[in-house]
Motif scaffolding. Sequence first.
Motif, PDB file in Angstrom:
ATOM      1  N   ALA A  33       0.833  -1.208   0.000  1.00 26.56           N
ATOM      2  CA  ALA A  33       0.000   0.000   0.000  1.00 26.56           C
ATOM      3  C   ALA A  33       0.867   1.257   0.000  1.00 26.56           C
ATOM      4  O   ALA A  33       0.559   2.229  -0.698  1.00 26.56           O
ATOM      5  N   GLU A  34       1.961   1.227   0.759  1.00 28.83           N
ATOM      6  CA  GLU A  34       2.866   2.386   0.768  1.00 28.83           C
ATOM      7  C   GLU A  34       3.520   2.569  -0.592  1.00 28.83           C
ATOM      8  O   GLU A  34       3.657   3.690  -1.077  1.00 28.83           O
ATOM      9  N   GLU A  39       3.718   5.468  -5.907  1.00 27.05           N
ATOM     10  CA  GLU A  39       3.554   5.423  -7.366  1.00 27.05           C
ATOM     11  C   GLU A  39       2.386   6.299  -7.806  1.00 27.05           C
ATOM     12  O   GLU A  39       2.462   6.960  -8.847  1.00 27.05           O
ATOM     13  N   CYS A  40       1.320   6.329  -7.041  1.00 27.61           N
ATOM     14  CA  CYS A  40       0.169   7.179  -7.379  1.00 27.61           C
ATOM     15  C   CYS A  40       0.542   8.654  -7.302  1.00 27.61           C
ATOM     16  O   CYS A  40       0.095   9.452  -8.134  1.00 27.61           O
ATOM     17  N   GLU A  41       1.340   9.012  -6.312  1.00 24.27           N
ATOM     18  CA  GLU A  41       1.777  10.406  -6.197  1.00 24.27           C
ATOM     19  C   GLU A  41       2.633  10.786  -7.408  1.00 24.27           C
ATOM     20  O   GLU A  41       2.477  11.881  -7.964  1.00 24.27           O
ATOM     21  N   THR A  42       3.504   9.890  -7.823  1.00 30.32           N
ATOM     22  CA  THR A  42       4.335  10.145  -9.009  1.00 30.32           C
ATOM     23  C   THR A  42       3.456  10.315 -10.248  1.00 30.32           C
ATOM     24  O   THR A  42       3.658  11.245 -11.040  1.00 30.32           O
ATOM     25  N   ALA A  43       2.478   9.443 -10.403  1.00 32.48           N
ATOM     26  CA  ALA A  43       1.574   9.536 -11.554  1.00 32.48           C
ATOM     27  C   ALA A  43       0.754  10.824 -11.510  1.00 32.48           C
ATOM     28  O   ALA A  43       0.533  11.461 -12.544  1.00 32.48           O
TER      29      ALA A  43
END
Length: 80
Positions: A33-34, A39-43
């Motif tokens: 999850a971390e 990865e979501c923040e990067t995207a």
Amino acid sequence: MAADLVGDHNIATTVVDRITDLADAAARMKQLAERCATECETASQAARLAATAVGRTYSEDMDAMDDASLAHASSATHHD
């Protein structure tokens, strides 16, 4: 510890083993999850940069149309 509890306290080792496995799985899920959050923040940052670039290009195109007193932009040759 589980073995000590079996005889005296009627604790099933299979239950203890499953709880231990669940705790281990929870730790792995937390790590995943971390990683997913990172990865979501990067995207998200990449999408914001792309949106800014598209907006800038659109604005430049609209300014060029205004400067040339055009109602519509001519189509690019790569659209043919």
